[in-house]
Every structure is written in structure tokens, then in C-alpha cells.
Design a protein around this motif. Structure first.
Motif, PDB file in Angstrom:
ATOM      1  N   ILE A  68       0.825  -1.215   0.000  1.00 35.54           N
ATOM      2  CA  ILE A  68       0.000   0.000   0.000  1.00 35.54           C
ATOM      3  C   ILE A  68       0.859   1.266   0.000  1.00 35.54           C
ATOM      4  CG2 ILE A  68      -2.056  -1.016   1.044  1.00 35.54           C
ATOM      5  CD1 ILE A  68      -0.899   0.348   3.724  1.00 35.54           C
ATOM      6  N   HIS A  88      -5.176   7.555   1.255  1.00 33.10           N
ATOM      7  CA  HIS A  88      -6.128   6.905   2.166  1.00 33.10           C
ATOM      8  C   HIS A  88      -7.040   7.918   2.858  1.00 33.10           C
ATOM      9  CE1 HIS A  88      -6.997   4.512   6.031  1.00 33.10           C
ATOM     10  NE2 HIS A  88      -7.804   4.083   5.074  1.00 33.10           N
ATOM     11  N   HIS A 116     -15.177  -0.642   6.599  1.00 30.08           N
ATOM     12  CA  HIS A 116     -14.907  -0.118   5.256  1.00 30.08           C
ATOM     13  C   HIS A 116     -16.023  -0.486   4.266  1.00 30.08           C
ATOM     14  CE1 HIS A 116     -10.724   0.452   6.677  1.00 30.08           C
ATOM     15  NE2 HIS A 116     -10.712   1.398   5.762  1.00 30.08           N
ATOM     16  N   SER A 117     -16.249   0.429   3.352  1.00 26.59           N
ATOM     17  CA  SER A 117     -17.298   0.225   2.338  1.00 26.59           C
ATOM     18  C   SER A 117     -16.868  -0.834   1.318  1.00 26.59           C
ATOM     19  CB  SER A 117     -17.541   1.539   1.601  1.00 26.59           C
ATOM     20  OG  SER A 117     -16.380   1.885   0.872  1.00 26.59           O
TER      21      SER A 117
END
Ligand code: HEM
Length: 146
Positions: free
Chosen positions: A48, A55, A79-80
Motif C-alpha cells: 500500500i 487513504h 470499510h465500504s
């Protein structure tokens, strides 16, 4: 480098080549500098590094999880599905199966408890069936004699 390449390509021109790179947790743990950040979410390894600044939850939280298993904190935030979809872009491989096993045996004590008690799942129904069988025979014998 402790990576294992598990290639299962189906041959040229036949579908997509599927190859998984496995990483040991100790190797993931080394990628925890501001230059390179990897983390694990649900047995998958993500690089990441280029996502840090993007983010929406900020860099800090990701830095805290750098090189570690962030599954729990990732889920805690709720988180979605978009966020889950984003994960794919950063996927680099899977956690080595040996490390997955030690993870479970070390932390998941419920698994052991579950195994020792699983005999009850089939012993009680069998005993119940035998008991009902006897009950049935008893009533049949009773009804015949009367
Ligand atoms: C590569 C992994 C991750 C991706 C792709 C990701 C992506 C996102 C996205 C898209 C959002 C916006 C809200 C949403 O759509 O859910 C978000 C918010 C957030 N994320 Fe992550 N995230 C990752 C890892 C983490 C981790 C490991 C933590 C650790 C605590 C974290 C903490 C947060 C927080 C605190 C927010 C703000 C939530 C809010 O404001 O309601 N994220 N993340």
C-alpha cells in the motif's frame, strides 16, 4: 527472499494464467518503512506504499499497521465495498500457508475447543435415535399384547 511461487498456468492461450506468490509473515514485517509499506488483510498481502497519501482515513492508521496483519482494524472501521474493491489494486500475494496455520493454532483457541466437543454433534443424535427406536418397539409390543 522467502517467497514461494505457486504457478498453475493452464497452458498457452488457455484462459488466464493464475500464479500466486506466497510471502512469509516475517518478510511482510520487514516492509514497514515509509518507503515501502505492506500489510496483511484476511490472508492476503498488500503493498500500500502508493496508497498512503490517498487513504481517506489518513496515513497514520496505515503506518500503525505496517508490516502486520491489519484484518481486525480494517474490519473495525467498517470499510465500504468500494474500499474492499480498492484492495485489489494493491494485492501482491498471499500469506504463506504455514504462517496461516501458526496464526490459527496460536490465536484461535476456540478452534481447539470446537474439535474436542465435535463428537457431541453426532453422539447425541445417534443416542437419541436409538432411544426413539426402543420407545417405538416398546409401544408396538404394548399395542400388540393388548
Ligand atoms: C489497503 C487497505 C485499505 C484501503 C483500500 C482503505 C480504504 C479506505 C476508504 C476508501 C475509506 C473511505 C470510507 C470507505 O469507503 O469505507 C477509508 C476510510 C478509513 N479507513 Fe481505510 N483503507 C485501508 C486500510 C485501513 C486500515 C488498515 C485502517 C486501520 C485502522 C483504516 C482506517 C480507516 C479509517 C479510520 C477511515 C475513516 C473512516 C471514517 O471517516 O468514517 N483503513 N479507508
Amino acid at each position: 527472499m522467502a517467497t514461494v511461487e505457486a504457478s498453475s498456468s493452464e497452458g498457452k492461450g488457455q484462459g488466464v494464467e493464475t500464479s500466486v506468490t506466497y510471502y512469509r509473515l516475517e518478510e511482510v514485517a520487514k516492509r514497514n518503512s515509509s518507503k515501502e509499506i505492506w500489510l496483511v488483510i484476511h490472508g492476503r498481502v498488500y503493498d500500500i506504499t502508493r496508497f498512503l497519501e490517498e487513504h481517506p482515513g489518513g496515513e497514520e492508521v496505515l503506518l500503525e499497521q505496517a508490516g502486520a496483519d491489519a484484518s481486525e482494524s480494517f474490519e473495525d472501521v467498517g470499510h465500504s465495498s468500494d474500499a474492499r474493491e480498492m484492495l485489489k489494486q494493491y494485492y501482491v500475494g498471499d500469506v504463506h500457508p504455514c504462517d496461516l496455520k501458526t496464526e490459527n493454532s496460536g490465536k484461535d483457541t476456540t478452534k481447539n475447543n470446537g474439535c474436542t466437543s465435535c463428537w457431541s454433534y453426532w453422539v447425541f443424535p445417534i443416542l437419541g435415535a436409538i432411544f426413539l427406536g426402543f420407545l417405538y418397539r416398546y409401544y408396538m409390543a404394548e399395542s400388540r399384547s393388548s
